[in-house]
Design a protein around this motif. Structure first.
Motif, short mmCIF file in Angstrom:
data_model
loop_
_atom_site.label_atom_id
_atom_site.label_comp_id
_atom_site.label_asym_id
_atom_site.label_seq_id
_atom_site.Cartn_x
_atom_site.Cartn_y
_atom_site.Cartn_z
N THR A 1 0.82 -1.21 0.00
CA THR A 1 0.00 0.00 0.00
C THR A 1 0.86 1.26 0.00
N TRP B 1 -4.93 5.41 3.71
CA TRP B 1 -6.26 4.81 3.81
C TRP B 1 -6.21 3.47 4.53
N THR B 2 -5.11 2.74 4.38
CA THR B 2 -4.93 1.50 5.13
C THR B 2 -4.92 1.77 6.63
N ALA C 1 -6.10 4.45 8.13
CA ALA C 1 -7.40 4.98 8.54
C ALA C 1 -8.36 3.83 8.82
N TRP C 2 -8.33 2.83 7.97
CA TRP C 2 -9.21 1.66 8.15
C TRP C 2 -8.84 0.90 9.42
N SER C 3 -7.56 0.64 9.60
CA SER C 3 -7.14 -0.15 10.77
C SER C 3 -7.32 0.61 12.07
N THR D 1 -9.81 2.39 12.87
CA THR D 1 -11.20 2.26 13.29
C THR D 1 -11.60 0.80 13.45
N ASP D 2 -10.65 -0.09 13.24
CA ASP D 2 -10.90 -1.53 13.34
C ASP D 2 -10.42 -1.99 14.71
N ALA E 1 -9.00 7.73 12.24
CA ALA E 1 -9.24 7.81 10.80
C ALA E 1 -9.08 9.23 10.30
N ILE F 1 -6.75 10.40 6.66
CA ILE F 1 -7.36 10.45 5.34
C ILE F 1 -7.07 11.77 4.63
#
Length: 700
Positions: A128, A136-137, A139-141, A143-144, A217, A221
């Motif tokens: 990535t 973005w990777t 940001a996703w992680s 919030t995970d 996140a 972003i």
């Protein structure tokens, strides 16, 4: 973040008859870049010294917007249009060679130094990063919930480069369209350019303010960051018109420097960032840029003179490479030394090594590629080079990534409990079962972090009662015709017992189990807060679950919760006070007691002092170094949920501590079974708790 010396010039006067501009070098900008990278490096090495040192990235963004948008609008002034292919070719030569070298070096270092359990995730982030979507990777992680305790990767810092590259894919097109509109309307191209950048900047800033509460996140972003680059661009467009006096320069220069340093010293990751709070370091950077406006006299004075001196100027020259190299150096040193923080000797080594690598990268990689021209066939060659530089790291990781993942899959498939793996029953107070010496650990430490409970596998760990009513069959185990129902509610520490409950109803057809857990949401009437913002969705979920439980009247309700300490350390989630947290639990337990619905609370499990799987992976023959003293494993205040249960008559409390810890220690391995996967128990270990848990729940 990466701008060449050729771009480090600013227009100072217009020659009316030709429309051309004279330019003067801005040595102070190199010093400002040195300040920015210095803040970031210190923050990464010793965050306690500069808790807001991450604002160095914001300083970089403003500088980059100032220089790049300034270059683009200067071209529009001269020619009325933009040569996009030339611009992108310059970006390729400037950025990709150095970043690709760092990514390739990180691949090699990962194979040599990182445990196999971490290799697939690192290779994923290398991919990535090469594709410039790392932000973005992250940001996703962020919030995970599953990534809450994940270790930082050595390429995590590529997120800021991704933001810049995504911005510079868009802004030249915006400027080109504005120039064409100006031509059609026979108007001023710079005016249209300013309006276009202003619109992008304002929209991004408003979005950043509104979205800043999405902690994590929002930090990564691109839409929340574009305004910072746009802010620098707006200054660049009007720069040639600015003529501040000496007094104003003094105020802007020293005031701007103070604003940046104050941000670095007082900000923290608890803030809703970037949002409006980021105005302090970004406007401070704007002040420093404007303070350097070349004038008729005394153009080189005050902050301009200070920032333009050596060694700051040279540090600015190598700042791009230093930014690229310092983070993988730190992460890999932490792995090699098996430390959570480098000591002072290691800090010095990390600094020296980063500087050496950065200087070598600057002179051997950056400079040779940057000096090549990119016209005609050479420009086409630049694009081929860019494609190759993006593809090379991606191709290099394919084989090792597949190999590592295949090994991890094989280890996960071999995680089978048998008589050699009594697990918790090796500590049974009445009938301890011996563990065979020399037996392989289950699960293997390399895959222990992924040894998840049943609730995680069918994705019932994000139960949404609005979509899945209590009376429905979703996330329900056992026969639908079973006369008795047990309901499991709470956060991930409740969810970790879901496998045992499913096993129990599989053995006992009179019972069925409803799993209604939501990771990060304890069964509490007061939601946690992050950065001062309450996560109200938890309260709404819990109240709806309570109403559903009261309506369906199950035969048993079971709940458990992560400790406040774990929430604070792993998620940065807090409650206003312990008393409020206890009262919040009681507010949901009391109605269940009043409805005469049996409830059992499972007392909080011990918290390991070290990441157990990673520690065991490095110390396969010395499990004891990964143990945690019992006095350390439990917070001094005790479990708020268990305290609340003790204040509500009729609520039972199941305590599994004696099947997890000895009187002195909470071991990393018990009965040849790995105990923790992070702040949770491994699913394998929970399955060995079947007998004591079922007994304490009153199910036998």
């Amino acid at each position: 973040m990466a701008v060449s010396a050729a771009e480090m010039t600013v227009p100072i006067a217009r020659v009316v008859d030709t429309g051309q501009f004279r330019t003067a070098p801005r040595r102070d900008i190199q010093g400002l870049r040195a300040l920015a990278v210095g803040l970031v490096v210190v923050y990464h090495l010793r965050p306690g010294f500069l808790p807001g040192g991450f604002v160095g990235v914001d300083v970089f963004f403003v500088i980059s917007g100032f220089l790049i948008i300034g270059t683009l609008t200067g071209e529009i002034r001269r020619t009325g249009t933009l040569k996009l292919l030339d611009f992108y070719a310059r970006r390729i030569r400037r950025l990709l060679p150095a970043s690709s070298v760092v990514l390739l070096a990180t691949v090699a270092a990962t194979l040599l130094l990182m445990p196999i359990s971490r290799q697939p995730s690192i290779f994923s982030e290398i991919l990535t990063s090469a594709l410039n979507v790392q932000n973005w990777t992250l940001a996703w992680s962020s919030t995970d919930y599953a990534h809450a305790t994940a270790s930082a990767s050595p390429v995590q810092h590529f997120w800021s480069l991704s933001v810049e590259e995504q911005f510079y894919l868009v802004i030249p097109l915006v400027l080109l369209l504005s120039a064409r509109q100006a031509t059609r309307r026979m108007s001023s191209a710079p005016h249209f350019a300013f309006a276009a950048v202003w619109l992008v900047t304002v929209v991004s800033f408003v979005f950043s303010v509104l979205y800043a509460n999405h902690h994590g996140a929002a930090y990564f972003i691109t839409p929340t960051r574009m305004w910072e680059l746009g802010l620098g661009g707006l200054v660049a467009i009007v720069f040639h018109r600015l003529r501040p006096g000496r007094g104003l320069r003094l105020l802007l220069g020293w005031g701007g420097l103070a604003a940046v340093l104050l941000s670095a010293m007082t900000f923290s990751t608890d803030l809703a960032f970037p949002g409006w709070i980021a105005l302090l370091p970004t406007l401070g950077t704007v002040g420093l840029l404007v303070a350097g406006v070349p004038g008729r006299r005394n153009a080189d004075h005050e902050t301009v003179r200070v920032l333009g001196r050596q060694p700051l100027h040279y540090l600015g020259d190598i700042s791009y490479s230093l930014y690229l190299w310092h983070w993988p150096v730190i992460v890999l040193l932490l792995e090699v030394t098996q430390r959570a923080e480098l000591d002072w000797a290691q800090v010095l080594f990390a600094v020296v090594l980063s500087f050496v690598l950065a200087a070598a990268s600057k002179h051997l990689v950056e400079d040779p590629f940057r000096r090549r021209r990119a016209a005609g066939r050479r420009r086409r060659g630049t694009y081929l080079l860019g494609a190759a530089l993006v593809a090379l790291p991606a191709l290099v990781i394919v084989a090792p990534w597949q190999t590592a993942q295949a090994q991890l899959d094989a280890l996960a498939g071999a995680a089978v409990l048998n008589s050699a793996h009594p697990g918790a029953m090796a500590l049974d107070p009445v009938d301890p079962r011996p563990a065979r010496a020399g037996a392989a650990l289950v699960p293997d430490p390399a895959v222990a972090a992924a040894d998840l409970p049943l609730a995680d596998r069918p994705s019932c760990n994000t139960y949404d009662i609005a979509e899945l009513p209590v009376a429905g069959q979703a996330c329900t185990y056992g026969s639908p015709a079973a006369p008795k129902t047990m309901v499991l509610v709470g956060d991930s520490h409740a969810a970790q017992f879901s496998t045992v409950l499913a096993e129990y109803v599989g053995r006992n057809p009179d019972w069925r189990a409803k799993i209604m857990v939501r990771n990060g949401c304890p069964f509490n009437d007061v939601s946690p807060s992050i950065g001062g913002n309450q996560l109200s969705s938890c309260t709404e979920q819990n109240r709806a679950e309570l109403a559903g439980i009261l309506a369906t009247r199950p035969d048993l309700v079971i709940t458990s919760a992560m400790s406040p300490e774990s929430y604070r350390k792993d998620l940065n989630w807090t409650w206003e006070s312990r008393r409020i947290m206890v009262d919040g639990y009681r507010a949901l337990l009391n109605p269940l007691r009043d409805a005469r619905i049996p409830v059992t609370v499972i007392r909080e499990i011990p918290r390991a002092a070290v990441p157990v799987p990673a520690c065991l992976e490095r110390n396969r023959q010395r499990h004891e170094v990964c143990d945690t003293p019992r006095a350390v494993a439990f917070p001094p205040g005790g479990d708020p949920l268990a305290e609340a249960a003790s204040q509500v008559p009729g609520i039972g409390v199941a305590d599994l501590t004696n099947w997890i810890c000895t009187p002195e220690t909470c071991p990393a391995v018990v009965g040849n079974v790995v105990v923790h996967r992070d702040n949770h128990l491994t699913d394998s270990y929970v399955r060995t708790l079947y007998e004591p848990l079922v007994t304490q729940l009153g199910l036998r």
